[in-house]
Design an enzyme around this catalytic site. Structure first.
Site, PDB file in Angstrom:
ATOM      1  N   ILE A 573      71.665  23.709 -58.002  1.00  0.00           N
ATOM      2  CA  ILE A 573      72.542  24.340 -56.569  1.00  0.00           C
ATOM      3  C   ILE A 573      73.865  23.951 -56.625  1.00  0.00           C
ATOM      4  O   ILE A 573      74.584  24.409 -55.720  1.00  0.00           O
ATOM      5  CB  ILE A 573      71.610  23.710 -55.504  1.00  0.00           C
ATOM      6  CG1 ILE A 573      71.899  22.161 -55.444  1.00  0.00           C
ATOM      7  CG2 ILE A 573      70.311  24.012 -55.338  1.00  0.00           C
ATOM      8  CD1 ILE A 573      71.443  21.477 -54.151  1.00  0.00           C
ATOM      9  N   SER A 578      81.085  16.662 -64.423  1.00  0.00           N
ATOM     10  CA  SER A 578      80.353  16.027 -65.510  1.00  0.00           C
ATOM     11  C   SER A 578      78.822  16.166 -65.239  1.00  0.00           C
ATOM     12  O   SER A 578      77.836  15.474 -66.026  1.00  0.00           O
ATOM     13  CB  SER A 578      80.519  14.615 -65.436  1.00  0.00           C
ATOM     14  OG  SER A 578      80.215  13.962 -64.152  1.00  0.00           O
ATOM     15  N   ASP A 686      85.986   7.253 -45.694  1.00  0.00           N
ATOM     16  CA  ASP A 686      86.295   8.682 -46.195  1.00  0.00           C
ATOM     17  C   ASP A 686      85.207   9.399 -45.155  1.00  0.00           C
ATOM     18  O   ASP A 686      84.692  10.225 -45.718  1.00  0.00           O
ATOM     19  CB  ASP A 686      85.675   8.844 -47.652  1.00  0.00           C
ATOM     20  CG  ASP A 686      86.572  10.243 -48.146  1.00  0.00           C
ATOM     21  OD1 ASP A 686      87.282  10.880 -47.368  1.00  0.00           O
ATOM     22  OD2 ASP A 686      86.113  10.709 -49.020  1.00  0.00           O
TER      23      ASP A 686
END
Length: 848
Positions: A573, A578, A686
């Site tokens: 999906i 990487s 974050d």
């Protein structure tokens, strides 16, 4: 001789000697071979050791004008009587001691060579000699001879005898054993007994010729000076000031001209492209200087936060993220206001697979080269990937790069970017050196610190010494914690648990099963401890640990077994730099899970993978994405997580308009997750819509722990720049110390996202956004009059510039705005609508 006679002799003799007219010998008398009164030492006179004389300051010859010849009169082999001591005295000396044996203490007591040289050409001075003798031969009762005043001694100036002879090398040298007071000789101890035979050697240094005076001494002193000048003396060391110093970069501001001085060309170009007007620069010159320095520091290095906005190959650590496209790129050409085209999935290099919103337009910046190394402003359009902290903060848990939405994977948060080895809240990762650049978006490994390992992520101060200290601390501090992690891993894999082989081949596709060896466990513990160890003022951080070290640590925390036999029907999906993100079903339960596959060889920051795993393992909460398991499969790391099919909140805010009750529900769930993290000493750093995942039922969970940092009582503040610029708190932008309150500010900005569809300043360049955050403080809200008073009050407390006045997660959960929260299932329609809109957008673009 008894004491009385000696005392009378001592005080009577000098007077008779000094007042007696000197003999009328001429200079020839000194050379006469018929002289019966020679100055040679009497056979019975004791010989004292040279060492005792050499060490005495008083044992120095006194120069006199009595003799003017080039050699001492005592060096002449003359048989004549002494010009100073009469023959009668000499006779008395002989008569007193002719029958007395030589004292056993026969070491020679003579002047050193230097004093001997000084005596040459000088007259005989009995007063100086007597003083020296009295000093060395004093009796235990400290009686010493006190010579009379010179004025009383000399009633007549002695004649100036001059010797016309040449010095004889074997002549008698002045010796401290020569004396006119024989009784004093008895003061020396008789170490060997009085019956010791007398040494027949009369002249103890006969074999040593007298050192010739003159040039030899000057040569010696010259040579000594030369040697000293070559070898140097500690006292002579002088450190000069630096010569021709050059300040490569020194930015100043000229108040008269209103211009910056000393700006590097790169800075000048960035200022021109940033959209910061000249007037704004003049109004806040110091802020501009601070921001430029901050920007420059974070725009360099192989893990820069700004490079995540550049175009570069993801595998290149120093290259900028390929995510951001040139100004004319269709990817970012549209504003996020047009749902079909604006929400954009980050490229593979963006580690997270969320759907970041379209990047802001590039302010008058020319299109940037795809592989530009320097971050021109246009290339700095953020893909909403948070930057990594540049400075070294103690106990910093590295955060992995911000989420990148690949295709429409809701697991952008499980981005393939190297998930940092964020420690569990209990761990604190090693601080990142202040000079450490923020992670590039392409790398998305925004790890602030390296994994803890023997090679420690920290900078080595005295690299080897500091590393040793860290390694020693490592093995002890986290022993219990490592065991706890291993036990948790085993409990989660009870069904698949099987004995592991002793070794795990790295190249084999299937992961051999093997129990972690004691070395692996110790290494893991060491790495965890390293995170907890306080960091010294960091210099540049060392190179990251090699692949074998990382693999060894992963072996200790990963479940043994072949994941391909445990999960089936894998459906890709999303794709990252990487690896990819897949959905799959578990063999025994048929539950749908999300699997993030990461090729370890392609991870720019391999150490950061462990960081995220550890944080997720230790952060079990209903509002935090559940970590299920991890496996090593060949060269790949498989991280199995709970699947949130609804995607990220970014899609919801991009394609929908949310009501205040719905916004309140999202804020409440997010605050619950933050409160849990903060209670464990973890700062997310974050928080933004990209890192909030939803299920189809409306459940909300936090993800993307790559930027997490550990704080504790001793280090409850940080000063590293992390997070995506548009969501950064003012204290982070200005590089002040910060704590848990930075997550609250980011939550307030995310609330504005849900109101307006995007965070403040998103259409500005990152540099200008930093400037506006630093100068404007609390951002203005469009159409604020449309908000309810309780919502405005909630935002007011969440967006206080002063972190001390800013509310905490606990405070905001008690705010009246939380009473407006809608049921979570009311978010379900928004999630479904966003999925449909996303599918349509992808179809228009040809399907991805």
């Amino acid at each position: 001789m008894n004491n009385d006679s000696f005392s009378s002799f001592k005080f009577r003799r000098p007077s008779s000697k000094l007042h007696k007219d000197p003999p009328g010998y001429g200079s020839r008398a000194l050379n006469s071979q018929q002289s019966t009164t020679s100055l040679k030492r009497h056979p019975s006179a004791p010989v004292y050791p040279r060492s005792s004389a050499a060490g005495s300051r008083e044992h120095l010859r006194t120069r006199s004008n009595a003799y003017g010849s080039s050699s001492s009169s005592l060096d002449q082999n003359s048989a004549g009587a002494s010009p100073v001591l009469g023959s009668s005295d000499s006779g008395h000396f002989h008569s007193s001691h002719s029958s007395r044996s030589r004292p056993p203490y026969s070491g020679r007591f003579s002047l050193n060579d230097q004093s001997s040289d000084e005596l040459i050409g000088a007259p005989f001075d009995s007063r100086g000699m007597l003083s020296a003798l009295e000093e060395h031969t004093a009796e235990p009762d400290n009686r010493s001879y006190q010579p009379p005043d010179p004025a009383e001694r000399y009633t007549e100036k002695p004649p100036n005898f001059r010797s016309q002879t040449t010095p004889n090398p074997r002549a008698l040298r002045q010796s401290a054993s020569f004396t006119t007071l024989p009784p004093r000789m008895e003061a020396f101890p008789n170490a060997a007994g009085n019956d010791r035979p007398t040494n027949t050697k009369r002249f103890s240094d006969e074999a040593t010729p007298v050192r010739p005076p003159g040039p030899s001494r000057s040569k010696k002193s010259s040579f000594s000076s030369f040697v000293n000048s070559m070898l140097g003396s500690p006292r002579g060391i002088k450190i000069s000031a630096p010569e021709n110093p050059v300040h490569v970069t020194h930015v100043g501001y000229d108040n008269q001209t209103g211009q910056f001085t000393g700006l590097p060309k790169e800075w000048q170009r960035l200022l021109q492209e940033s959209g910061i007007t000249q007037k704004e620069q003049e109004e806040h010159p110091q802020t501009m200087v601070d921001i430029m320095r901050f920007y420059e520091k974070n725009a360099r290095g192989d893990d820069e936060v700004w490079h995540k906005f550049d175009h570069a190959y993801p595998q290149q650590p120093t290259a900028a993220s390929p995510i951001s496209q040139p100004a004319g790129s269709t990817t970012y050409g549209t504003q996020r206001t047009s749902p079909p085209t604006s929400p954009r999935f980050p490229q593979n290099h963006e580690g997270s697979f969320e759907n970041p919103r379209a990047p802001p337009p590039i302010p008058r910046a020319a299109p940037i080269a795809a592989h530009a190394m320097s971050p021109p402003l246009g290339g700095l359009v953020p893909n909403r990937a948070p930057p990594k902290p540049p400075t070294a903060a103690a106990n910093l848990v590295p955060s992995r790069p911000a989420p990148q939405p690949p295709t429409s994977s809701p697991y952008s948060n499980i981005s393939t970017r190297p998930s940092p080895e964020t420690q569990s809240p209990q761990f604190s990762t090693p601080p990142i050196p202040e000079t450490e650049p923020l992670p590039s978006e392409s790398q998305r490994s925004r790890s602030n610190s390296r994994t803890n390992g023997a090679q420690g992520p920290w900078p080595s101060v005295s690299p080897s010494h500091y590393q040793q200290q860290q390694e020693q601390a490592m093995a002890v501090a986290q022993q219990a914690l490592a065991n706890k992690q291993l036990e948790r891993s085993r409990s989660q894999r009870q069904q698949q648990q099987s004995p592991r082989p002793d070794q795990m081949p790295i190249a084999q596709p299937a992961l051999p099963q093997h129990a972690p060896s004691p070395e692996d466990v110790a290494l893991t513990q060491a790495s965890q401890t390293a995170r907890a160890a306080p960091a010294a003022r960091p210099r540049q951080r060392p190179r990251q640990s090699n692949a074998m070290d990382v693999r060894a640590r992963l072996v200790a925390i990963c479940t043994p077994g072949d994941p391909t036999k445990l999960y089936y029907n894998l459906n890709k999906i999303g794709q990252g730099a990487s690896g990819g993100v897949f959905t799959a079903y578990e063999q025994h339960t048929n539950n749908c899970v999300a699997i993030k596959q990461m090729n370890l060889d392609l991870q720019p920051k391999k150490d950061l993978i462990i960081n995220e795993i550890l944080v997720m393992k230790d952060s079990k909460h209903k509002n935090i994405v559940n970590f299920l398991d991890s496996y090593l499969h060949g060269l790949d790391l498989w991280v199995v997580m709970e699947y949130m099919e609804g995607g990220s909140l970014t899609d919801v805010v991009t394609f929908n308009i949310m009501s205040e009750p719905q916004i309140a529900a999202v804020c409440r769930e997010t605050l619950n997750g933050l409160q849990h993290l903060h209670s464990k000493g973890v700062i997310h750093r974050d928080i933004k819509s990209d890192n909030i995942l939803l299920s189809l039922d409306g459940n909300i969970k936090l993800t993307d722990f790559g930027f997490c940092a550990q704080i504790n009582d001793s280090q409850n503040k940080r000063n590293t720049m992390v997070g995506t610029p548009y969501w950064m708190a003012p204290e982070v932008v200005t590089r002040k110390e910060y704590g848990r309150k930075v997550d609250i500010w980011s939550l307030g900005i995310m609330a504005i996202e849900m109101i307006e569809g995007e965070p403040p300043y998103l259409t500005e360049s990152p540099l200008r956004a930093l400037y506006l955050i630093a100068t404007n403080g609390t951002p203005k809200i469009k159409d604020e009059h449309n908000l309810s008073p309780v919502f405005k009050d909630f935002l007011h407390f969440a967006l206080r510039v002063d972190p001390e006045k800013r509310a905490s997660a606990h405070d905001l959960l008690k705010h009246p705005f939380m009473n407006l929260c809608a049921p979570l299932n009311h978010l379900s329609p928004l999630v479904k609508a966003a999925r449909i809109s996303r599918a349509q957008e992808k179809a228009q673009k040809g399907g991805v």
